[in-house]
Motif scaffolding. Structure first.
Motif, PDB file in Angstrom:
ATOM      1  N   LEU A   1      -0.043  51.025  13.661  1.00 20.08           N
ATOM      2  CA  LEU A   1       1.166  50.218  13.510  1.00 20.08           C
ATOM      3  C   LEU A   1       1.017  49.049  14.478  1.00 20.08           C
ATOM      4  CD1 LEU A   1       3.980  49.787  12.311  1.00 20.08           C
ATOM      5  CD2 LEU A   1       4.913  51.193  14.171  1.00 20.08           C
ATOM      6  N   GLY A   2       0.516  47.942  13.967  1.00 14.19           N
ATOM      7  CA  GLY A   2       0.161  46.820  14.824  1.00 14.19           C
ATOM      8  C   GLY A   2       1.028  45.603  14.578  1.00 14.19           C
ATOM      9  N   ALA A   3       1.400  44.927  15.643  1.00 12.97           N
ATOM     10  CA  ALA A   3       2.118  43.658  15.546  1.00 12.97           C
ATOM     11  C   ALA A   3       1.112  42.533  15.318  1.00 12.97           C
ATOM     12  CB  ALA A   3       2.924  43.426  16.822  1.00 12.97           C
ATOM     13  N   TYR A   4       1.587  41.289  15.344  1.00 16.18           N
ATOM     14  CA  TYR A   4       0.707  40.130  15.236  1.00 16.18           C
ATOM     15  C   TYR A   4       0.624  39.424  16.589  1.00 16.18           C
ATOM     16  CZ  TYR A   4       0.916  40.934  10.205  1.00 16.18           C
ATOM     17  OH  TYR A   4       0.822  41.503   8.953  1.00 16.18           O
ATOM     18  N   GLY A   5       0.500  40.237  17.612  1.00 15.60           N
ATOM     19  CA  GLY A   5       0.410  39.799  18.995  1.00 15.60           C
ATOM     20  C   GLY A   5       0.622  41.029  19.852  1.00 15.60           C
ATOM     21  N   ASP A   6       0.744  40.862  21.149  1.00 16.03           N
ATOM     22  CA  ASP A   6       0.995  42.009  22.019  1.00 16.03           C
ATOM     23  C   ASP A   6       2.424  42.498  21.849  1.00 16.03           C
ATOM     24  OD1 ASP A   6      -1.366  42.697  23.426  1.00 16.03           O
ATOM     25  OD2 ASP A   6      -1.195  40.871  24.620  1.00 16.03           O
ATOM     26  N   ALA A   7       2.580  43.823  21.873  1.00 18.32           N
ATOM     27  CA  ALA A   7       3.901  44.444  21.767  1.00 18.32           C
ATOM     28  C   ALA A   7       3.752  45.918  22.102  1.00 18.32           C
ATOM     29  CB  ALA A   7       4.490  44.270  20.364  1.00 18.32           C
ATOM     30  N   GLY A   8       4.850  46.528  22.523  1.00 18.22           N
ATOM     31  CA  GLY A   8       4.806  47.945  22.854  1.00 18.22           C
ATOM     32  C   GLY A   8       6.198  48.539  22.836  1.00 18.22           C
ATOM     33  N   ALA A   9       6.272  49.856  23.076  1.00 22.26           N
ATOM     34  CA  ALA A   9       7.573  50.523  23.086  1.00 22.26           C
ATOM     35  C   ALA A   9       7.483  51.836  23.855  1.00 22.26           C
ATOM     36  CB  ALA A   9       8.072  50.784  21.673  1.00 22.26           C
ATOM     37  N   ILE A  10       8.634  52.304  24.284  1.00 25.48           N
ATOM     38  CA  ILE A  10       8.793  53.606  24.934  1.00 25.48           C
ATOM     39  C   ILE A  10       9.726  54.437  24.059  1.00 25.48           C
ATOM     40  CG2 ILE A  10       9.723  54.792  26.969  1.00 25.48           C
ATOM     41  CD1 ILE A  10       9.167  51.924  28.372  1.00 25.48           C
ATOM     42  N   THR A  11       9.392  55.708  23.868  1.00 24.67           N
ATOM     43  CA  THR A  11      10.269  56.628  23.153  1.00 24.67           C
ATOM     44  C   THR A  11      10.600  57.802  24.063  1.00 24.67           C
ATOM     45  OG1 THR A  11       8.312  57.664  22.126  1.00 24.67           O
ATOM     46  CG2 THR A  11       9.499  56.017  20.834  1.00 24.67           C
ATOM     47  N   THR A  12      11.841  58.291  23.977  1.00 24.76           N
ATOM     48  CA  THR A  12      12.278  59.380  24.851  1.00 24.76           C
ATOM     49  C   THR A  12      13.597  59.961  24.363  1.00 24.76           C
ATOM     50  OG1 THR A  12      12.735  59.985  27.158  1.00 24.76           O
ATOM     51  CG2 THR A  12      13.529  57.834  26.422  1.00 24.76           C
ATOM     52  N   ASN A  13      13.865  61.196  24.777  1.00 26.07           N
ATOM     53  CA  ASN A  13      15.181  61.817  24.590  1.00 26.07           C
ATOM     54  C   ASN A  13      15.980  61.837  25.891  1.00 26.07           C
ATOM     55  OD1 ASN A  13      15.261  62.627  21.791  1.00 26.07           O
ATOM     56  ND2 ASN A  13      13.626  64.073  22.281  1.00 26.07           N
ATOM     57  N   ASP A  14      15.429  61.261  26.944  1.00 27.78           N
ATOM     58  CA  ASP A  14      16.043  61.257  28.261  1.00 27.78           C
ATOM     59  C   ASP A  14      17.019  60.081  28.362  1.00 27.78           C
ATOM     60  OD1 ASP A  14      16.595  60.895  31.008  1.00 27.78           O
ATOM     61  OD2 ASP A  14      14.663  61.766  31.600  1.00 27.78           O
ATOM     62  N   ASP A  15      18.320  60.370  28.305  1.00 28.44           N
ATOM     63  CA  ASP A  15      19.335  59.316  28.302  1.00 28.44           C
ATOM     64  C   ASP A  15      19.284  58.462  29.561  1.00 28.44           C
ATOM     65  OD1 ASP A  15      20.238  60.336  25.876  1.00 28.44           O
ATOM     66  OD2 ASP A  15      21.836  61.521  26.791  1.00 28.44           O
ATOM     67  N   ALA A  16      19.166  59.110  30.717  1.00 27.39           N
ATOM     68  CA  ALA A  16      19.181  58.373  31.976  1.00 27.39           C
ATOM     69  C   ALA A  16      17.958  57.472  32.096  1.00 27.39           C
ATOM     70  CB  ALA A  16      19.247  59.343  33.153  1.00 27.39           C
ATOM     71  N   LEU A  17      16.804  57.987  31.683  1.00 27.91           N
ATOM     72  CA  LEU A  17      15.585  57.171  31.714  1.00 27.91           C
ATOM     73  C   LEU A  17      15.721  55.975  30.793  1.00 27.91           C
ATOM     74  CD1 LEU A  17      12.602  56.792  32.628  1.00 27.91           C
ATOM     75  CD2 LEU A  17      11.961  58.075  30.565  1.00 27.91           C
ATOM     76  N   ALA A  18      16.220  56.196  29.579  1.00 24.08           N
ATOM     77  CA  ALA A  18      16.355  55.100  28.613  1.00 24.08           C
ATOM     78  C   ALA A  18      17.266  54.008  29.162  1.00 24.08           C
ATOM     79  CB  ALA A  18      16.893  55.626  27.289  1.00 24.08           C
ATOM     80  N   GLU A  19      18.370  54.399  29.784  1.00 23.46           N
ATOM     81  CA  GLU A  19      19.294  53.415  30.341  1.00 23.46           C
ATOM     82  C   GLU A  19      18.610  52.590  31.431  1.00 23.46           C
ATOM     83  OE1 GLU A  19      22.669  51.195  31.241  1.00 23.46           O
ATOM     84  OE2 GLU A  19      22.216  52.430  29.487  1.00 23.46           O
ATOM     85  N   ARG A  20      17.838  53.262  32.284  1.00 19.77           N
ATOM     86  CA  ARG A  20      17.168  52.537  33.361  1.00 19.77           C
ATOM     87  C   ARG A  20      16.075  51.622  32.813  1.00 19.77           C
ATOM     88  NH1 ARG A  20      13.955  54.584  38.817  1.00 19.77           N
ATOM     89  NH2 ARG A  20      14.234  52.584  39.891  1.00 19.77           N
TER      90      ARG A  20
END
Length: 369
Positions: free
Chosen positions: A188-207
């Motif tokens: 799953l590639g973009a047309y340039g640099d890109a990235g993401a984080i996935t998590t179920n940790d609510d506090a981590l996601a907010e930070r």
């Protein structure tokens, strides 16, 4: 016949009309940073992985680094990483100020060895960072069990395995958090640099939503010292289109891998990918091993077949990590892989004729020895 290692142009042409619509929509909005396109993709990718949160960032390295920062892992801490991974995995640890501790892979799967992993844990260990190498999910069951016993975080490097499954659950949802890359050559590639984080940790996601955006949730009010690492609207719009095709592309990769395996199985001196029964790989790469790898690569190149070596020099033998003080011979499995692995062309647009041509050239070399 010329067979490139990767053909991003043909892939683009197959969805060009959809991409143009998405890009035009993003441009016409007049909002280009952290807008509706990013929110839409984050929602879709979180649902795809089976998690509550997706946080779009600038690239895969930033994704891993920000997770470590989000868990306050830094100077004085250790993070366990595979000895045979791409350098970005270790760089994320170094960026956080922590120390990467290297562990050998299982020779058959090339993924982190849980038995060796436990022996590497010290009182300074804070996290385990397994890599789903080549698109094959790591042994997350044993890894998570070890982490729970020792009170450690598990952070997946999911850069090569979007859509892969371990015991029915998708990568990106198998640890406390996962960092992924959408570099153009990824499944799953973009047309340039890109990235993401996935998590179920609510506090981590907010930070993390603060950390990626200068440490702020409200413009000009900064709660902490953050970073500028934001998935942009254009790349998010492109990724949303491509996400709709990912499962179809993955199915085609699996078909190609099965055909390679069928046709290459009887060739002497050749090692093919091995996969445990409880995982479903996505074949980001189809990696063979041969004792005369360099000669085989030259043979294929002479016949117009592109290949790559993932990776030719272990990260601990790179000049960048000379400070670890690890010398040649310390990780013999990783070093054998560096001498022997060769990635063959694999992408959804590869035809049966192209596969047969690649196999024929490999067979010509191996049987002519």
């Amino acid at each position: 016949m010329q067979i490139p290692f990767l053909d991003l142009k043909t892939n683009y042409e197959s969805i060009a009309d959809e991409i143009r619509v998405a890009v035009d929509r993003a441009l016409a909005s007049g909002w280009y940073i952290l807008g509706s396109e990013v929110e839409s993709f984050e929602t879709a990718f979180a649902a795809y992985c089976g998690v509550k949160h997706c946080i779009g960032v600038g690239n895969g390295l930033d994704a891993l680094h920000l997770i470590l920062r989000g868990y306050d892992i830094g100077p004085g801490d250790e993070v366990i990483v595979p000895a045979n991974t791409y350098i970005a995995t270790a760089l994320a640890v170094s960026y956080a100020g922590a120390t990467p501790v290297l562990v050998e892979p299982v020779d058959a799967t090339c993924n982190l060895d849980p038995e060796k992993l436990e022996r590497a844990i010290t009182p300074r260990t804070r996290a385990i960072l397994p890599v789903h190498l080549y698109g094959q999910p790591a042994a997350m069951g044993p890894i998570n069990d070890i982490a729970r016993r020792h009170g450690l975080k598990v952070i997946e490097d999911n850069a090569q395995a979007q859509g892969g499954c371990y015991r029915g659950a998708r990568t990106g949802a198998l640890g406390d958090a996962a960092g992924t890359s959408f570099y153009p050559g990824k499944n799953l590639g973009a047309y340039g640099d890109a990235g993401a984080i996935t998590t179920n940790d609510d506090a981590l996601a907010e930070r993390l939503r603060r950390l990626r955006n200068y440490g702020q949730r409200v413009k000009y009010y900064n709660d902490e010292q953050g970073y500028n690492s934001r998935l942009d609207e254009l790349q998010a719009a492109i990724l949303k289109v491509k996400l709709n095709h990912l499962d179809r592309w993955t199915a085609r990769r699996r078909e190609i891998a099965a055909e390679y395996t069928r046709l290459l199985a009887d060739i002497p001196g050749l090692r093919l990918p091995e996969h445990p029964a409880d995982i479903d790989p996505v074949y980001h790469l189809y990696v063979i091993r041969h004792a005369r790898r360099d000669e085989l690569q030259k043979h294929l190149a002479a016949r117009g077949i592109g290949t790559l070596i993932h990776y030719p020099l272990p990260l601990y033998l790179q000049k960048a990590y000379a400070g670890l003080g690890i010398t040649a011979g310390a990780f013999p499995i990783s070093e054998a892989m560096a001498r022997e692995v060769l990635s063959l062309p694999i992408y959804p647009e590869l035809t049966l004729e192209m596969i047969a041509t690649v196999v024929g050239a490999v067979r010509e070399f191996c049987e002519g020895e």
